[in-house]
Scaffold this active site. Structure first.
Site, PDB file in Angstrom:
ATOM      1  CG  ASP A 144      -1.939  -0.389   8.426  1.00 54.31           C
ATOM      2  OD1 ASP A 144      -2.707   0.569   8.236  1.00 54.31           O
ATOM      3  OD2 ASP A 144      -2.090  -1.494   7.877  1.00 54.31           O
ATOM      4  CG  ASP A 199       1.364  -2.998  10.351  1.00 55.62           C
ATOM      5  OD1 ASP A 199       2.235  -2.303   9.778  1.00 55.62           O
ATOM      6  OD2 ASP A 199       0.620  -3.772   9.742  1.00 55.62           O
ATOM      7  NE  ARG A 230      -1.132  -4.816  -0.459  1.00 54.53           N
ATOM      8  CZ  ARG A 230      -2.020  -3.820  -0.302  1.00 54.53           C
ATOM      9  NH1 ARG A 230      -3.007  -3.678  -1.153  1.00 54.53           N
ATOM     10  NH2 ARG A 230      -1.938  -2.994   0.725  1.00 54.53           N
ATOM     11  CG  ASP A 241       5.186  -8.391   7.897  1.00 55.30           C
ATOM     12  OD1 ASP A 241       6.103  -8.169   8.708  1.00 55.30           O
ATOM     13  OD2 ASP A 241       4.730  -9.517   7.661  1.00 55.30           O
ATOM     14  NE  ARG A 286      -4.673  -5.553   5.494  1.00 55.50           N
ATOM     15  CZ  ARG A 286      -4.259  -5.314   4.262  1.00 55.50           C
ATOM     16  NH1 ARG A 286      -5.035  -5.605   3.247  1.00 55.50           N
ATOM     17  NH2 ARG A 286      -3.076  -4.783   4.041  1.00 55.50           N
ATOM     18  N   GLY A 308       0.833  -1.217   0.000  1.00 54.82           N
ATOM     19  CA  GLY A 308       0.000   0.000   0.000  1.00 54.82           C
ATOM     20  C   GLY A 308       0.861   1.259   0.000  1.00 54.82           C
ATOM     21  CB  THR A 366       2.715   0.506   6.149  1.00 55.63           C
ATOM     22  OG1 THR A 366       1.356   0.315   6.584  1.00 55.63           O
ATOM     23  CG2 THR A 366       3.629   0.102   7.295  1.00 55.63           C
ATOM     24  CE  LYS A 423     -18.582  12.009  27.031  1.00 56.32           C
ATOM     25  NZ  LYS A 423     -17.546  11.197  26.456  1.00 56.32           N
ATOM     26  CB  VAL A 425      16.813   5.979  -1.681  1.00 51.46           C
ATOM     27  CG1 VAL A 425      17.606   4.873  -2.374  1.00 51.46           C
ATOM     28  CG2 VAL A 425      16.205   5.460  -0.374  1.00 51.46           C
TER      29      VAL A 425
END
Ligand code: F6P
Length: 329
Positions: free
Chosen positions: A134, A136, A78, A109, A178, A17, A132, A220, A29
């Site tokens: 995420d 993660d 991907r 990953d 996810r 992604g 990413t 509330k 780079v």
């Protein structure tokens, strides 16, 4: 593993992604490679472009004016074919034809897993950058893109809060992630959510209802629930429906933020992180680091082997969860 002087040509690609800040990493780079007098090639569409020989030479000027842009100029994909040995053989032959002997991958990953196989099968030095939204990935406190995506989510939550307050509504806002609650937890704290639903947390529907009920009892008039996409309790639509079945206190609405979290101009934080990591990738490769991921831990660049990062979920911070609970009353 190749020695410093042996690496002559670097290849850089983005995979998985897209994430805001990937362009800043590509720029870093390419420019660091050229600074150290190496030739640098961009591989288009991740592993797909490696297999199809979609490879272009990049110069310092080819990466001008991309630092502030979202997405990735190298495109991303991907690749199913790279999962096969035949695909990887084709990819290696194409790299060899171009003389590329050092590879820098920017992705998550799945990208790292591909490169781990590749570097164990063929004579090539590789290094990865965590890109990413995420957050993660183990071995780094932050991934490239997470800060921008979380800020995008917070801006959306703030806007939704305005309308929620005006109409006395309860909103369920679904954010990306996810398998990871990082965006949900941090945008939830920053956006003042009344409840945050994370994939990592075992929360029952009754627990959620009790949280909302406590808010009703203390007056509330509106509320916001931030739900991570990977919530095991159900997505925003499902949860909204179930709450509506139990109580008519609130007028309930749902917003799914979706892919807008992946786009947009990277924040200063992501630009600097990507720039530091991009330079560290090239310097790492030239100093003999190989089969490692560049991470940023406690304000320092670190290198971790693929074994230390692949399939090792970056754990959500307990302290942030505790703070979110205290502040949501
Ligand atoms: O991994 C990043 C991510 O944005 C996840 O948060 C989300 O679940 C997934 O990618 C969506 O992938 P795609 O763009 O292929 O739908």
């Amino acid at each position: 593993m190749k020695k410093i002087s042996e690496i002559k040509k670097l290849g850089v690609f983005t995979s998985g992604g897209d994430a805001p800040g990937m362009n800043a990493a590509i720029r870093a780079v390419v420019r660091a490679g050229i600074y150290y007098q190496k030739e640098v090639y961009g591989i288009m569409r991740g592993y797909e472009g490696m297999i199809d020989a979609d490879i272009v030479k990049l110069g310092a000027r080819s990466v001008g004016n991309i630092l502030q842009r979202g997405g990735t100029i190298l495109k991303t994909a991907r690749s199913k074919e790279f999962r096969t040995k035949e695909g990887r053989v084709k990819a290696f032959e194409n790299l060899k034809k171009n003389g590329i002997d050092g590879l820098v991958a920017i992705g998550g990953d799945g990208t790292f897993t591909g490169l781990h196989y590749f570097s164990s099968e063929f004579d090539i030095s590789t290094i990865c950058l965590p890109g990413t939204i995420d957050n993660d990935i183990a071995g780094t406190d932050y991934t490239i893109g997470f800060d921008t995506a979380t800020n995008t989510a917070v801006q959306a939550i703030d806007r939704i809060r305005d309308t929620a307050l005006s109409h006395n509504r309860l909103f369920f806002i679904e954010v990306m992630g996810r398998n990871s609650g990082y965006i949900a937890l941090n945008s939830g704290i920053a956006g003042g959510a009344g409840a945050i639903i994370l994939p990592e947390e075992e929360l029952s529907f009754d627990d959620l209802y009790s949280l909302l009920e406590a808010g009703m009892e203390t007056g509330k008039k509106s509320n916001l629930v931030v739900v991570a996409e990977g919530s095991k309790l159900g997505g925003a639509n499902e949860l909204a429906k179930k709450i509506a079945e139990r109580s008519d206190y609130f007028d309930i609405k749902v917003t799914i933020l979706g892919h807008q979290q992946r786009g947009g101009s990277p924040t200063y934080f992501d630009r600097v992180l990507a720039s530091k990591m991009g330079v560290a990738a090239v310097e790492g490769l030239l100093n003999g680091e190989s089969n490692v991921m560049v991470g940023f831990k406690e304000n320092k660049i670190v290198y971790n082997s693929y074994d230390q990062v692949i399939n090792q979920q970056h754990k959500i911070e307990e302290e942030s969860m505790r703070i979110a609970k205290i502040l949501s009353i």
